[in-house]
Write an enzyme that holds these catalytic residues in place. Structure first.
Site, PDB file in Angstrom:
ATOM      1  N   GLY A 174      -0.676  -9.540  18.272  1.00 46.72           N
ATOM      2  CA  GLY A 174      -0.290  -9.452  17.026  1.00 46.72           C
ATOM      3  C   GLY A 174      -0.729  -9.072  16.141  1.00 46.72           C
ATOM      4  O   GLY A 174      -0.811  -8.505  15.047  1.00 46.72           O
ATOM      5  N   ILE A 194     -10.951  -8.240   1.313  1.00 44.49           N
ATOM      6  CA  ILE A 194     -11.945  -7.872   1.022  1.00 44.49           C
ATOM      7  C   ILE A 194     -11.689  -6.643  -0.194  1.00 44.49           C
ATOM      8  O   ILE A 194     -10.073  -6.554  -0.589  1.00 44.49           O
ATOM      9  CB  ILE A 194     -12.905  -6.389   2.128  1.00 44.49           C
ATOM     10  CG1 ILE A 194     -12.430  -6.640   3.387  1.00 44.49           C
ATOM     11  CG2 ILE A 194     -13.608  -5.910   1.644  1.00 44.49           C
ATOM     12  CD1 ILE A 194     -12.769  -5.154   4.639  1.00 44.49           C
ATOM     13  N   LYS A 234      -4.252   3.762   2.257  1.00 39.03           N
ATOM     14  CA  LYS A 234      -5.474   3.116   1.229  1.00 39.03           C
ATOM     15  C   LYS A 234      -6.728   4.779   1.038  1.00 39.03           C
ATOM     16  O   LYS A 234      -6.903   4.081  -0.127  1.00 39.03           O
ATOM     17  CB  LYS A 234      -6.143   2.702   2.284  1.00 39.03           C
ATOM     18  CG  LYS A 234      -4.947   0.835   3.171  1.00 39.03           C
ATOM     19  CD  LYS A 234      -5.376   0.324   4.870  1.00 39.03           C
ATOM     20  CE  LYS A 234      -4.168  -0.729   4.722  1.00 39.03           C
ATOM     21  NZ  LYS A 234      -4.752  -1.011   6.078  1.00 39.03           N
ATOM     22  N   LYS A 245       0.588  -1.185  -0.232  1.00 35.16           N
ATOM     23  CA  LYS A 245      -0.346  -0.339  -0.016  1.00 35.16           C
ATOM     24  C   LYS A 245       0.544   1.408  -0.083  1.00 35.16           C
ATOM     25  O   LYS A 245       0.273   2.112  -0.475  1.00 35.16           O
ATOM     26  CB  LYS A 245      -1.177  -0.024   1.174  1.00 35.16           C
ATOM     27  CG  LYS A 245       0.202   0.035   2.372  1.00 35.16           C
ATOM     28  CD  LYS A 245      -1.499   0.064   4.299  1.00 35.16           C
ATOM     29  CE  LYS A 245      -0.411  -0.223   5.346  1.00 35.16           C
ATOM     30  NZ  LYS A 245       0.230  -1.713   4.883  1.00 35.16           N
TER      31      LYS A 245
END
Length: 442
Positions: A188, A137, A206, A106
């Site tokens: 995590g 997604i 994003k 990204k």
């Protein structure tokens, strides 16, 4: 291409290992879809001797990028190594060698997406990056393919799992920001250095990518206004809860009359909004199109196999294009000129919490100031501050322009009875309940 397609991996960490696992586990389905077997021929790694759960006879591990980038048998390069400048160099070399590229990077796409897409088009190559936004997604393909005939007006979403986990714990369990962050790190969901996540930088990258694709305009990272979650206090989440809202870090992009607005900021979101129920590390993106209306994409925003699933969707798309002979057909140039929307054309509701002197007439002076600027209050909470001769006043405005609201904040600070503006946030969605349009003193 024959009956086999060879892939070269740049990086073999969590996502790269997931790609190999999916190819091995789903080979029969891939052959059915593509009419060809898929194999990872070579992978660029830092340490070839490191113990890995893979068949080293089938996948050659190398520390030399030329073994991947210059191999004429490799058709598709999958970049999952991270970083920016070196990844950019390797991808440009891949395009020069007429190889198609899939990336999950990204940071790279947000900064150099336009340049890389132009290089891909010049070389008749495909460049796909579904995994760079929201993990598993399929939001980018949903926008570019599923909604390609629509005019998308707005995209907003929860696109960072770390901050959503932290805010969920603060909202539902009353945890402090520090304790919620520590738990996210232990599980995590947060890095040892969480700066990129908690300061909103990850979400901003994003949103730049989403805005660029949704609006067919050249959205740059510098166009995104960013505020993170580090300064959020439990009091604001508790007040929001009383008023029918929940706090989320929201990425927001709007393109109206060819004017662009993109930002990332903590937002009090109506509990009635579809995004309000997105909890913990999950992501969701809400898209409004002129024809389709409201749509929402929901799922895991990170993780080895979810992200690898998005990578493999791009790999499959590239291979299908190769077999059809239509690679490099993506549009590289922006369709619309970009103009950033000025503050007097950006509208919304706002939440304000402030400390005032605990005496008669204080709220009347605040109300008069806002009334002069044409700003009305939708909701008000007022309570004394314990162990102090101060009062806390919380209010949510009706819709006004950002310029008008900023002007009101400036004038509010000059009022003699206002001691401190503790916080202010954007409010999204209609949170009407029995307390709407009424004042309440607690």
């Amino acid at each position: 291409m024959g009956d086999s397609v060879s892939i070269g991996l740049l990086g073999l960490g969590v996502v790269g290992s997931g790609v190999i696992k999916l190819i091995e586990d789903h080979q029969e389905k891939l052959v059915h879809q593509l009419g060809a077997q898929v194999q990872v021929k070579s992978a660029l790694v830092r340490n070839p001797e490191k113990a890995r759960d893979l068949d080293k006879e089938r996948t050659h591990l190398t520390t030399n990028p030329d073994d991947v980038l210059n191999d004429p048998e490799i058709d598709v390069i999958v970049e999952v190594m991270g970083g920016i400048e070196q990844a950019r160099e390797y991808i440009l070399r891949a395009f020069s060698a007429k190889k198609h590229v899939v990336t999950a990077n990204k940071d790279l796409v947000a900064l150099y997406g336009k340049e890389l897409q132009e290089a891909a088009s010049k070389n008749k190559c495909d460049f796909f990056y579904e995994a760079s936004v929201a993990g598993g997604i399929p939001i980018l393909r949903g926008i570019t393919d599923g909604l390609s005939s629509d005019h998308i007006q707005q995209v907003m979403g929860i696109v960072n799992g770390t901050t959503n986990y932290i805010l969920t714990k603060m909202n539902t369990e009353g945890m402090s920001y520090e304790d919620a962050l520590q738990e996210a790190q232990e599980l995590g969901f947060a890095e040892a250095d969480p700066t990129s996540d908690v300061e909103g930088l990850d979400a901003a990258r994003k949103m730049a990518i989403l805005g660029r694709l949704a609006f067919s305009t050249d959205v740059e990272l510098d166009d995104v206004e960013v505020t993170g979650i580090k300064g959020i206090e439990l009091e604001d989440l508790q007040n929001g809860d009383k008023l029918g809202y929940t706090m989320k870090l929201i990425g927001f992009a709007n393109f109206d009359d060819k004017k662009l607005e993109v930002n990332v900021q903590p937002t009090l979101l109506s509990k009635e909004h579809p995004l309000a129920d997105v909890k913990n590390e999950y992501n969701a993106v809400y898209v409004y199109g002129e024809a389709v209306g409201e749509t929402m994409f929901y799922g895991p925003g990170a993780g080895s196999l979810p992200t690898a699933t998005a990578v493999m969707a791009d790999v499959v798309a590239a291979i299908k294009n190769m077999r059809l002979g239509v690679t490099g057909s993506q549009v590289a140039e922006s369709h619309f000129e970009k103009e950033l929307k000025p503050a007097d054309q950006r509208f919304g509701q706002f939440y304000v919490r402030l400390y005032t002197k605990d005496e008669a007439g204080v709220f009347s002076s605040i109300s008069s100031l806002f009334h002069e600027l044409g700003i009305s209050f939708q909701r008000i909470l007022q309570t004394p501050v314990e162990h102090n001769e101060l009062a806390e006043i919380v209010f949510i405005t009706y819709e006004t322009s950002l310029a008008n609201f900023n002007n009101a904040l400036s004038k509010l600070q000059d009022l003699e009875n206002v001691m401190e503006i503790k916080s202010y946030y954007k409010v999204e969605g209609d949170g009407d309940n029995d307390m709407a349009r009424t004042s309440e003193t607690l």
